[in-house]
Write a protein that holds these residues in place. Structure first.
Motif, short mmCIF file in Angstrom:
data_model
loop_
_atom_site.label_atom_id
_atom_site.label_comp_id
_atom_site.label_asym_id
_atom_site.label_seq_id
_atom_site.Cartn_x
_atom_site.Cartn_y
_atom_site.Cartn_z
N GLN A 10 0.85 -1.19 0.00
CA GLN A 10 0.00 0.00 0.00
C GLN A 10 0.89 1.23 0.00
O GLN A 10 1.76 1.38 0.85
CB GLN A 10 -0.91 0.00 1.23
CG GLN A 10 -1.94 1.12 1.24
CD GLN A 10 -3.11 0.76 2.12
OE1 GLN A 10 -3.89 -0.14 1.80
NE2 GLN A 10 -3.26 1.46 3.24
N ARG A 12 1.32 5.69 -0.95
CA ARG A 12 0.71 7.01 -1.09
C ARG A 12 1.57 7.78 -2.07
O ARG A 12 2.31 8.70 -1.71
CB ARG A 12 0.60 7.73 0.26
CG ARG A 12 -0.18 9.04 0.22
CD ARG A 12 -0.34 9.60 1.62
NE ARG A 12 -1.12 8.71 2.47
CZ ARG A 12 -1.05 8.70 3.80
NH1 ARG A 12 -0.22 9.51 4.43
NH2 ARG A 12 -1.80 7.86 4.49
N PRO A 42 0.39 -0.80 -6.13
CA PRO A 42 -0.92 -0.29 -6.55
C PRO A 42 -0.93 0.31 -7.96
O PRO A 42 0.12 0.45 -8.61
CB PRO A 42 -1.22 0.82 -5.53
CG PRO A 42 -0.07 0.89 -4.60
CD PRO A 42 1.03 0.06 -5.14
N ALA A 209 -3.43 -4.55 -4.24
CA ALA A 209 -2.69 -3.49 -3.57
C ALA A 209 -3.36 -2.16 -3.89
O ALA A 209 -3.87 -1.96 -4.99
CB ALA A 209 -1.24 -3.49 -4.04
N ALA A 210 -3.34 -1.23 -2.94
CA ALA A 210 -4.09 0.01 -3.12
C ALA A 210 -3.26 1.24 -2.75
O ALA A 210 -2.34 1.16 -1.94
CB ALA A 210 -5.36 -0.02 -2.28
N GLN A 211 -3.63 2.36 -3.35
CA GLN A 211 -3.17 3.65 -2.89
C GLN A 211 -4.03 4.07 -1.70
O GLN A 211 -5.20 3.70 -1.61
CB GLN A 211 -3.30 4.70 -4.00
CG GLN A 211 -2.43 4.45 -5.22
CD GLN A 211 -0.99 4.88 -5.02
OE1 GLN A 211 -0.60 5.41 -3.98
NE2 GLN A 211 -0.17 4.64 -6.05
N GLY A 212 -3.45 4.84 -0.77
CA GLY A 212 -4.22 5.25 0.39
C GLY A 212 -3.82 6.61 0.93
O GLY A 212 -2.64 6.95 0.99
N GLY A 223 -7.23 3.17 0.33
CA GLY A 223 -6.33 2.23 0.99
C GLY A 223 -6.98 0.86 1.13
O GLY A 223 -7.63 0.36 0.23
N HIS A 224 -6.78 0.22 2.28
CA HIS A 224 -7.36 -1.10 2.57
C HIS A 224 -6.93 -2.16 1.55
O HIS A 224 -7.75 -2.95 1.07
CB HIS A 224 -8.88 -1.02 2.66
CG HIS A 224 -9.37 -0.28 3.87
ND1 HIS A 224 -9.76 -0.91 5.03
CD2 HIS A 224 -9.49 1.05 4.10
CE1 HIS A 224 -10.12 0.00 5.92
NE2 HIS A 224 -9.96 1.19 5.39
N SER A 225 -5.64 -2.17 1.22
CA SER A 225 -5.10 -3.26 0.39
C SER A 225 -5.56 -4.58 0.96
O SER A 225 -5.65 -4.74 2.19
CB SER A 225 -3.58 -3.20 0.36
OG SER A 225 -3.13 -2.00 -0.21
N GLU A 237 -5.37 -7.73 5.29
CA GLU A 237 -5.89 -6.42 4.91
C GLU A 237 -5.12 -5.33 5.65
O GLU A 237 -4.80 -5.49 6.84
CB GLU A 237 -7.38 -6.29 5.23
CG GLU A 237 -7.96 -4.94 4.85
CD GLU A 237 -9.41 -4.76 5.26
OE1 GLU A 237 -9.95 -3.67 5.07
OE2 GLU A 237 -10.00 -5.72 5.81
#
Length: 289
Positions: A10, A12, A42, A209-212, A223-225, A237
């Motif tokens: 994750q 930013r 991400p 995978a996420a940006q947060g 977020g919250h990959s 998570e």
């Protein structure tokens, strides 16, 4: 195929690709220290930049892109499969691709995937996005046959199009992916439901995978990959929007077990669509794809 440990990073990401590349190196090292041999980042790992002119200033062709170069070096250094969820790439035709890359342990590119579905939406809070005004959509779905599993590639908004993931599952993918930069508003409403639904309906693992957080360009991502098992359980998570590395052990045989219990991939049947009006008239159409 054998079990393996997967990591979702994750991030930013800011507006500077060089700084994001430096951050990437640290996150990958952390994932490897946790035993991961497949590591995913991400969507828009290289830069999140809403200003088109500023994006154009940092945009590079694939062979000159710092994220591509850094990822290749990191994959080879650590001997891992490194999946860059996506980064913006200048195409030869002058357009921009939202492109994913999968690198092998030798640092070479195994495959690429250009995001097919463009995030063109108008949300309740006045937030509006027009990806199609900036990016050229891809046309081909991609499944990578890796030593430990067949892996389906997708990006963010693609997760709302179940037919894409169904085609990958029918092609043998036991692991599906949807690395993302979900907005906070849509993420709060739909993120977990969509991730678990794609896992359950395909009897597959889903790794996203996420940006947060709040980014330099002003946007806020959820977020919250997440890593989801074929039966819908959440294996790992990041329960927040801060940078993080999550890991889970992936056993592809669990995908086969889920598909044997509920064989909906095999049980699917072709069908037509009839629109019936109250005056007795009917219209037959092909089923939507």
């Amino acid at each position: 195929m054998s079990s393996f440990r997967a990591a979702a990073i994750q991030m930013r990401s800011g507006v500077d690709p060089q700084r994001n590349a430096a951050d990437l190196a640290g996150y990958v090292a952390e994932a490897v220290s946790k035993g991961a041999i497949y590591v995913q980042t991400p969507e828009m790992t290289g830069a999140l930049q809403r200003d088109r002119k500023a994006l154009a200033d940092v945009l590079r062709a694939e062979e000159d892109d710092i994220i591509v170069r850094t990822a290749s070096e990191l994959a080879a250094e650590h001997g891992i499969h490194l999946h860059i969820g996506s980064t913006a790439i200048a195409r030869e035709d002058g357009k921009i691709a939202n492109r994913a890359f999968l690198f092998g342990p030798d640092g070479k590119i195994i495959t690429r995937y250009d995001k097919i579905h463009m995030f063109d939406v108008d949300l309740d809070n006045g937030e509006s996005w027009r990806e199609s005004a900036v990016y050229a959509p891809g046309s081909d779905s991609v499944v990578a046959a890796l030593p430990f599993a067949r892996l389906g590639l997708a990006i963010c908004y693609d997760v709302r199009f179940p037919q894409l993931f169904r085609a990958q599952a029918v092609a043998g993918a036991s692991v599906l992916t949807a690395p993302a930069a979900f907005t906070r508003q849509t993420g709060e409403a739909h993120w977990h439901i969509l991730q678990r639904a794609r896992a359950i309906e395909n009897g597959a693992f889903v790794i996203s995978a996420a940006q947060g957080g709040v980014h330099e360009d002003g946007r806020e991502t959820f977020g919250h990959s997440i890593i989801v098992a074929p039966w819908g359980e959440i294996l790992a998570e990041a329960g927040h929007a801060d940078p993080a590395v999550i890991v889970a052990d992936i056993d592809p045989s669990l995908s086969a077990a889920a598909r044997s219990k509920v064989p909906n991939l095999k049980n699917a049947r072709p069908f037509g669509l009839v629109i019936q009006s109250d005056d007795g008239q009917s219209e037959r159409q092909s089923a939507a794809s």
